[in-house]
Write a protein that holds these residues in place. Sequence first.
Motif, PDB file in Angstrom:
ATOM      1  N   ARG A   1       6.010 -18.920   6.758  1.00 19.01           N
ATOM      2  CA  ARG A   1       6.070 -18.319   5.416  1.00 19.01           C
ATOM      3  C   ARG A   1       6.611 -19.318   4.409  1.00 19.01           C
ATOM      4  O   ARG A   1       6.110 -19.420   3.284  1.00 19.01           O
TER       5      ARG A   1
ATOM      6  N   LEU B   1       5.123 -18.059   0.949  1.00 17.65           N
ATOM      7  CA  LEU B   1       4.894 -16.611   0.971  1.00 17.65           C
ATOM      8  C   LEU B   1       6.191 -15.845   0.810  1.00 17.65           C
ATOM      9  O   LEU B   1       7.190 -16.159   1.441  1.00 17.65           O
ATOM     10  N   ASP B   2       6.162 -14.848  -0.035  1.00 20.93           N
ATOM     11  CA  ASP B   2       7.276 -13.918  -0.220  1.00 20.93           C
ATOM     12  C   ASP B   2       6.758 -12.526   0.092  1.00 20.93           C
ATOM     13  O   ASP B   2       5.552 -12.322   0.272  1.00 20.93           O
TER      14      ASP B   2
ATOM     15  N   SER C   1       3.204 -11.163  -0.961  1.00 15.75           N
ATOM     16  CA  SER C   1       2.192 -12.217  -1.071  1.00 15.75           C
ATOM     17  C   SER C   1       0.969 -11.838  -0.249  1.00 15.75           C
ATOM     18  O   SER C   1       1.059 -11.082   0.714  1.00 15.75           O
ATOM     19  N   ARG C   2      -0.169 -12.376  -0.644  1.00 15.80           N
ATOM     20  CA  ARG C   2      -1.403 -12.132   0.105  1.00 15.80           C
ATOM     21  C   ARG C   2      -1.807 -13.422   0.811  1.00 15.80           C
ATOM     22  O   ARG C   2      -1.554 -14.515   0.306  1.00 15.80           O
TER      23      ARG C   2
ATOM     24  N   ASN D   1      -2.125 -19.250   1.768  1.00 15.36           N
ATOM     25  CA  ASN D   1      -1.654 -18.416   0.660  1.00 15.36           C
ATOM     26  C   ASN D   1      -2.866 -18.150  -0.231  1.00 15.36           C
ATOM     27  O   ASN D   1      -3.503 -19.083  -0.724  1.00 15.36           O
ATOM     28  N   SER D   2      -3.228 -16.885  -0.419  1.00 14.54           N
ATOM     29  CA  SER D   2      -4.430 -16.530  -1.177  1.00 14.54           C
ATOM     30  C   SER D   2      -4.419 -17.070  -2.597  1.00 14.54           C
ATOM     31  O   SER D   2      -5.445 -17.553  -3.095  1.00 14.54           O
ATOM     32  N   ALA D   3      -3.275 -17.012  -3.261  1.00 14.02           N
ATOM     33  CA  ALA D   3      -3.194 -17.476  -4.650  1.00 14.02           C
ATOM     34  C   ALA D   3      -3.417 -18.984  -4.717  1.00 14.02           C
ATOM     35  O   ALA D   3      -4.150 -19.478  -5.587  1.00 14.02           O
TER      36      ALA D   3
END
Length: 93
Positions: A29, A34-35, A38-39, A53-55
Motif C-alpha cells: 500500500r 494507497l489510502d 483508494s481504488r 493505483n487507479s488514479a
Amino acid sequence: MMAVNVPDTFIDNAKVMAKGQVTIPKDVRSVLGLDSGSRVSFIVEKGTVRMVNSAVYAMQMLQNEMAGEAERTGLTSEESVNKLVKEIRSEGE
C-alpha cells in the motif's frame, strides 16, 4: 507475513479469503500510495497480474495519449500557451 527484500523489488503475500478478498500488505500500500478508499486496477497480461493505483494509472495513460500533442498543435512555448488561453477566454466575452 514477511516481505522478502530484493533491490528495487520485494515479494510479499496474502491469503485469499472465501469471498475473494485479500488484504493488501502495508508495504505494498505504501509503495502504491494507497489510502483507505483508494481504488486499484488489475492489469492481467500473459498469466501475470499487476496491481496499480487507479488514479496514477489513469494519469499515466492520459499522459501517454497526450505525449507530443502540444508540439503537433504548435504549442511549443509558454508564450504560445498563454496566447491560446487568452484567445479562448476572449471568446466568452
